[in-house]
Design a protein around this motif. Sequence first.
Motif, PDB file in Angstrom:
ATOM      1  N   TYR A 186      -0.452  -6.331 -11.650  1.00  0.00           N
ATOM      2  CA  TYR A 186       0.081  -5.161 -10.942  1.00  0.00           C
ATOM      3  C   TYR A 186      -0.856  -3.955 -11.053  1.00  0.00           C
ATOM      4  O   TYR A 186      -1.183  -3.308 -10.047  1.00  0.00           O
ATOM      5  N   ASP A 187      -1.324  -3.636 -12.242  1.00  0.00           N
ATOM      6  CA  ASP A 187      -2.179  -2.461 -12.414  1.00  0.00           C
ATOM      7  C   ASP A 187      -3.488  -2.615 -11.645  1.00  0.00           C
ATOM      8  O   ASP A 187      -3.963  -1.667 -11.000  1.00  0.00           O
ATOM      9  N   ALA A 221      -2.745  -2.255  -7.904  1.00  0.00           N
ATOM     10  CA  ALA A 221      -2.480  -0.861  -7.533  1.00  0.00           C
ATOM     11  C   ALA A 221      -3.782  -0.063  -7.480  1.00  0.00           C
ATOM     12  O   ALA A 221      -4.009   0.721  -6.534  1.00  0.00           O
ATOM     13  N   LEU A 245      -0.596   7.511  -5.557  1.00  0.00           N
ATOM     14  CA  LEU A 245      -1.942   7.039  -5.890  1.00  0.00           C
ATOM     15  C   LEU A 245      -2.975   7.422  -4.843  1.00  0.00           C
ATOM     16  O   LEU A 245      -4.163   7.496  -5.148  1.00  0.00           O
ATOM     17  N   VAL A 295      -0.399   5.626  -0.668  1.00  0.00           N
ATOM     18  CA  VAL A 295       0.011   4.548  -1.570  1.00  0.00           C
ATOM     19  C   VAL A 295       0.909   5.138  -2.651  1.00  0.00           C
ATOM     20  O   VAL A 295       0.547   6.114  -3.321  1.00  0.00           O
ATOM     21  N   ALA A 314       3.220   4.007  -6.068  1.00  0.00           N
ATOM     22  CA  ALA A 314       3.471   2.958  -7.060  1.00  0.00           C
ATOM     23  C   ALA A 314       4.780   3.222  -7.781  1.00  0.00           C
ATOM     24  O   ALA A 314       5.258   4.372  -7.850  1.00  0.00           O
ATOM     25  N   ASP A 315       5.360   2.157  -8.341  1.00  0.00           N
ATOM     26  CA  ASP A 315       6.599   2.250  -9.134  1.00  0.00           C
ATOM     27  C   ASP A 315       7.703   2.942  -8.337  1.00  0.00           C
ATOM     28  O   ASP A 315       8.434   3.799  -8.853  1.00  0.00           O
ATOM     29  N   LEU A 335       4.650   0.148  -3.736  1.00  0.00           N
ATOM     30  CA  LEU A 335       4.301  -0.870  -4.730  1.00  0.00           C
ATOM     31  C   LEU A 335       5.324  -0.916  -5.850  1.00  0.00           C
ATOM     32  O   LEU A 335       5.758   0.127  -6.352  1.00  0.00           O
TER      33      LEU A 335
END
Length: 479
Positions: free
Chosen positions: A299-300, A303, A352, A370, A372-373, A392
């Motif tokens: 995942y990291d 991303a 991000l 983008v 994330a989380d 994401l």
Amino acid sequence: MATPYDTTLGLYIGGRWISGEGRDTHVVLNPATGAPLAELPLATAADLDEALAATERGFAAWRATAPEVRAAILQKTAVLLRERMDRIARIATAEQGKILAEAKGEVAFAAALLDFHAGEALRIYGRVLPRSGGARSLVLHQPVGPVAAFCAWNFPVMNVVRKIAPALAAGCSIIIKPSEETAGSAVEVLRCFQDAGLPGDVAQCVFGVPDMVSRQLLASPATRKLSFTGSVPVGKHLMKLAADTMMKTTMELGGHGPVLVFDDCDLDKTLDLLVAHKFRNAGQVCIAPTRFHVQEGIYDAFAAGFATRTQALAMGDGMDAGSQMGPMANPRRPEAIAAMVDDAVGAGARLLAGGAGGDGGNGFFYRPTVLADVPLTARAMNDEPFGPVALLRPFATLDDAIEQANRLPYGLAAYCFTENGRRQNLLGDAIDAGMVAINSVRLSYPDSPFGGMKDSGHGSEDGPEGVQAHLVTKTVHMS
């Protein structure tokens, strides 16, 4: 050099072009600058009555036209689209905003649709059922009748061809109402049909106040089929109108494409494919990948790679050769996307990349973004963004991924990336979507059905199914 908007707008009814004298008009804008391009005449109630009368005449003649003749006109239209590709693509970019390379690709795909449906016009088969004593039953497939078709602005060339081509192949006449915001592309498509020899009463093209046009066309007993591409709420509204006359319907509605990325995928290749596909047409695509569910172990890295690639995209006027993403199609879209992004960040999402409008002056730009989380409660995770926003979230197991893919009432398109063959089969079976791409982002081909399930609609366009949607079945029993 000709202006990028080298077209004359009008209504096309009964084989003649009608200008704006005595009619209300709509101003078509350039999304890259906000400047006006042209004024579009809007149909009156009398114009719509004339179109309905013409399409009834057209159906009576066209259904009796030999399939070989129908096929030849579709093929000639494809030839003309290809010959005029550069000019039509510039018109589409000027009024819709997408980069010129994407507009040319759209015209090419529309021509391929015409070629395919020309072949399907020759393959409308029935069958004979033998009975005792020399009797038999005949199963016939006949054109349903005049079609009312409404299509969206995001693919202004392809959406028009996707409606007209299967209707004509089946032997139906059609009244099409494209978006007023991208009228020039539709006008040029109709000119190709006209120049290819299509009789004037067979296809009509009207523009107008959407609610007025839809109510009048769908209330008429002449209309026997509704085909719509657009949002879920509008689609449900049109289906209620269509119910009064029990017409056939094909509904290609919105989506909220889940993307399941597993830890055994080719990560760099997957990222390259997904970033380019996410932000094509500024994310204004019903089958766009939107909810990226990524296995925890990668995942990291996913991303970070997604954000880096997104930040490198060049945003600008679609006419500029260096642009990789153009503006959004109208001023409403950046405002809607900004509100969704603000809501997600406020709920705890991490920004991000992007998250702001562009440097396009009065143009309708919003930077590719983008997040994330993103919490499941965020609006963007539940309502279709229809814009340049990637959402994401991590997942742990296959069951978790499938649960998230099927969480929403949408069921149009889904994407999966994994090298595990058994998992690929499981995903293809388990995901509730009309189209699933595995290790690919390609979902649309002329010979394969295009359509969704659940709130994303019903019925199919393209493929043999697209023609079948314009046919009714009749059984004749003969002694």
